[in-house]
Design a protein around this motif. Structure first.
Motif, PDB file in Angstrom:
ATOM      1  N   ARG A  17       6.732  10.503  -2.018  1.00  0.00           N
ATOM      2  CA  ARG A  17       8.008   9.869  -2.121  1.00  0.00           C
ATOM      3  C   ARG A  17       9.187  10.401  -1.014  1.00  0.00           C
ATOM      4  O   ARG A  17       9.870   9.809  -0.421  1.00  0.00           O
ATOM      5  CB  ARG A  17       8.982  10.273  -3.727  1.00  0.00           C
ATOM      6  CG  ARG A  17       8.313   8.848  -4.327  1.00  0.00           C
ATOM      7  CD  ARG A  17       9.367   8.951  -5.535  1.00  0.00           C
ATOM      8  NE  ARG A  17       9.086   7.730  -6.468  1.00  0.00           N
ATOM      9  CZ  ARG A  17       8.400   7.954  -7.809  1.00  0.00           C
ATOM     10  NH1 ARG A  17       8.182   9.216  -7.802  1.00  0.00           N
ATOM     11  NH2 ARG A  17       7.945   6.932  -8.314  1.00  0.00           N
ATOM     12  N   VAL A  75       8.820  -1.408   4.942  1.00  0.00           N
ATOM     13  CA  VAL A  75       8.026  -2.141   3.621  1.00  0.00           C
ATOM     14  C   VAL A  75       7.155  -1.149   3.370  1.00  0.00           C
ATOM     15  O   VAL A  75       6.811  -0.952   1.929  1.00  0.00           O
ATOM     16  CB  VAL A  75       7.380  -3.573   4.180  1.00  0.00           C
ATOM     17  CG1 VAL A  75       6.342  -3.662   3.241  1.00  0.00           C
ATOM     18  CG2 VAL A  75       8.318  -4.410   4.623  1.00  0.00           C
ATOM     19  N   TRP A  76       6.437  -0.260   4.141  1.00  0.00           N
ATOM     20  CA  TRP A  76       5.425   0.824   3.748  1.00  0.00           C
ATOM     21  C   TRP A  76       6.338   2.000   2.861  1.00  0.00           C
ATOM     22  O   TRP A  76       5.799   2.313   2.096  1.00  0.00           O
ATOM     23  CB  TRP A  76       4.769   1.284   4.977  1.00  0.00           C
ATOM     24  CG  TRP A  76       3.777   2.551   4.664  1.00  0.00           C
ATOM     25  CD1 TRP A  76       3.978   3.672   5.320  1.00  0.00           C
ATOM     26  CD2 TRP A  76       2.749   2.491   3.905  1.00  0.00           C
ATOM     27  NE1 TRP A  76       3.099   4.455   4.799  1.00  0.00           N
ATOM     28  CE2 TRP A  76       2.209   3.928   4.110  1.00  0.00           C
ATOM     29  CE3 TRP A  76       2.095   1.566   3.061  1.00  0.00           C
ATOM     30  CZ2 TRP A  76       1.151   4.202   3.363  1.00  0.00           C
ATOM     31  CZ3 TRP A  76       1.086   1.864   2.159  1.00  0.00           C
ATOM     32  CH2 TRP A  76       0.475   3.522   2.451  1.00  0.00           C
ATOM     33  N   LEU A  78       8.936   1.435   1.237  1.00  0.00           N
ATOM     34  CA  LEU A  78       9.343   0.886   0.070  1.00  0.00           C
ATOM     35  C   LEU A  78       8.151   0.905  -1.136  1.00  0.00           C
ATOM     36  O   LEU A  78       8.281   1.178  -2.177  1.00  0.00           O
ATOM     37  CB  LEU A  78       9.964  -0.484   0.125  1.00  0.00           C
ATOM     38  CG  LEU A  78      11.389  -0.611   0.910  1.00  0.00           C
ATOM     39  CD1 LEU A  78      11.752  -2.149   1.168  1.00  0.00           C
ATOM     40  CD2 LEU A  78      12.225   0.137   0.177  1.00  0.00           C
ATOM     41  N   LEU A  79       7.080   0.732  -0.615  1.00  0.00           N
ATOM     42  CA  LEU A  79       5.773   0.448  -1.365  1.00  0.00           C
ATOM     43  C   LEU A  79       5.830   2.134  -1.965  1.00  0.00           C
ATOM     44  O   LEU A  79       5.284   2.134  -3.044  1.00  0.00           O
ATOM     45  CB  LEU A  79       4.676   0.157  -0.652  1.00  0.00           C
ATOM     46  CG  LEU A  79       3.172   0.367  -1.326  1.00  0.00           C
ATOM     47  CD1 LEU A  79       3.179  -0.550  -2.707  1.00  0.00           C
ATOM     48  CD2 LEU A  79       2.086   0.301  -0.390  1.00  0.00           C
ATOM     49  N   ARG A  80       5.744   3.012  -0.975  1.00  0.00           N
ATOM     50  CA  ARG A  80       5.507   4.416  -1.412  1.00  0.00           C
ATOM     51  C   ARG A  80       6.492   5.014  -2.495  1.00  0.00           C
ATOM     52  O   ARG A  80       6.413   5.863  -3.314  1.00  0.00           O
ATOM     53  CB  ARG A  80       5.390   5.289  -0.409  1.00  0.00           C
ATOM     54  CG  ARG A  80       4.057   5.236   0.464  1.00  0.00           C
ATOM     55  CD  ARG A  80       3.878   6.067   1.647  1.00  0.00           C
ATOM     56  NE  ARG A  80       4.732   5.424   2.826  1.00  0.00           N
ATOM     57  CZ  ARG A  80       5.475   6.352   3.234  1.00  0.00           C
ATOM     58  NH1 ARG A  80       5.651   7.482   3.127  1.00  0.00           N
ATOM     59  NH2 ARG A  80       6.270   5.829   4.154  1.00  0.00           N
ATOM     60  N   VAL A  82       8.085   3.008  -4.688  1.00  0.00           N
ATOM     61  CA  VAL A  82       7.899   2.264  -5.793  1.00  0.00           C
ATOM     62  C   VAL A  82       6.592   2.685  -6.549  1.00  0.00           C
ATOM     63  O   VAL A  82       6.465   2.924  -7.850  1.00  0.00           O
ATOM     64  CB  VAL A  82       7.833   0.481  -5.819  1.00  0.00           C
ATOM     65  CG1 VAL A  82       7.606   0.010  -7.000  1.00  0.00           C
ATOM     66  CG2 VAL A  82       9.262   0.163  -5.223  1.00  0.00           C
ATOM     67  N   ARG A  83       5.463   2.658  -5.831  1.00  0.00           N
ATOM     68  CA  ARG A  83       4.294   3.265  -6.172  1.00  0.00           C
ATOM     69  C   ARG A  83       3.738   4.468  -5.310  1.00  0.00           C
ATOM     70  O   ARG A  83       2.793   4.281  -4.428  1.00  0.00           O
ATOM     71  CB  ARG A  83       3.207   2.260  -6.269  1.00  0.00           C
ATOM     72  CG  ARG A  83       3.722   1.052  -7.196  1.00  0.00           C
ATOM     73  CD  ARG A  83       2.878   0.671  -8.268  1.00  0.00           C
ATOM     74  NE  ARG A  83       1.462   1.309  -8.300  1.00  0.00           N
ATOM     75  CZ  ARG A  83       0.686   1.010  -9.232  1.00  0.00           C
ATOM     76  NH1 ARG A  83       0.798  -0.021 -10.149  1.00  0.00           N
ATOM     77  NH2 ARG A  83      -0.563   1.534  -9.419  1.00  0.00           N
ATOM     78  N   HIS A  88      -1.640   6.229  -1.169  1.00  0.00           N
ATOM     79  CA  HIS A  88      -0.748   6.110  -0.360  1.00  0.00           C
ATOM     80  C   HIS A  88      -0.656   7.236   0.306  1.00  0.00           C
ATOM     81  O   HIS A  88      -0.206   7.201   1.559  1.00  0.00           O
ATOM     82  CB  HIS A  88       0.374   5.562  -1.023  1.00  0.00           C
ATOM     83  CG  HIS A  88       0.523   4.210  -1.660  1.00  0.00           C
ATOM     84  ND1 HIS A  88       1.125   3.831  -3.001  1.00  0.00           N
ATOM     85  CD2 HIS A  88      -0.842   3.114  -1.607  1.00  0.00           C
ATOM     86  CE1 HIS A  88       0.457   2.309  -3.087  1.00  0.00           C
ATOM     87  NE2 HIS A  88      -0.470   2.293  -2.498  1.00  0.00           N
ATOM     88  N   ASP A  92      -0.855   7.291   4.452  1.00  0.00           N
ATOM     89  CA  ASP A  92       0.448   7.771   5.086  1.00  0.00           C
ATOM     90  C   ASP A  92       0.161   8.946   5.918  1.00  0.00           C
ATOM     91  O   ASP A  92       0.443   9.004   7.007  1.00  0.00           O
ATOM     92  CB  ASP A  92       1.522   8.009   4.174  1.00  0.00           C
ATOM     93  CG  ASP A  92       2.857   8.128   4.979  1.00  0.00           C
ATOM     94  OD1 ASP A  92       3.143   7.374   5.666  1.00  0.00           O
ATOM     95  OD2 ASP A  92       3.617   9.254   4.983  1.00  0.00           O
TER      96      ASP A  92
END
Length: 148
Positions: A17, A75-76, A78-80, A82-83, A88, A92
């Protein structure tokens, strides 16, 4: 004593995060032509002010590539956020290794020296996210299914 954090450790998602928040803060300005023009101008002024050099003049292809990179990274991130799954963090960390390589390449070929700030951040987040995977035996396992 140094405590080992593996990808399955509860602290690992916080690393994922944190790197996502950094990415969002640093790359959101690249995501649109309008914000990139403002960011480009600010970075050029900063580089001139500290004696590190300005960016070259904008051209449509540079803007396009900046927008593509910014959009994908936002976008990547935001994915990390949220999840923040361990997988990830692994991917990353691998992406940061590539980013760091290309930033080092740019620096070796005359990029403004303020790029070092971003290179240091890429390497630091890459190490924090990749080092725990060295402790995992038997390789990387598939992430659990959504129903698990």
């Amino acid at each position: 004593m140094f405590r080992t954090v593996t990808p399955s450790h509860p602290a690992y998602p916080r690393f994922v995060r944190a790197s996502a928040w950094y990415d969002l803060a640093v790359t959101a300005g690249f995501a649109t032509p309008w914000t990139y023009r403002l960011l480009h101008s600010a970075l050029s002024r900063f580089g001139e002010a500290v004696g590190a050099g300005a960016l070259p003049a904008l051209d449509p292809i540079e803007i396009l590539y900046a927008n593509l990179m910014g959009s994908v990274v936002v976008v990547w991130a935001l994915l990390r956020l949220v999840r923040p799954l361990p997988a990830h963090g692994l991917y990353d960390g691998l992406a940061r290794t590539l980013f760091a390589l290309w930033q080092a390449y740019a620096l070796a070929h005359g990029a403004p020296s303020w790029l070092w700030l971003f290179l240091v951040a890429e390497v630091a987040f890459g190490v924090v996210q990749l080092a725990p995977w060295r402790l995992v035996r038997g390789g990387v396992s598939a992430p659990p299914s959504a129903g698990s």
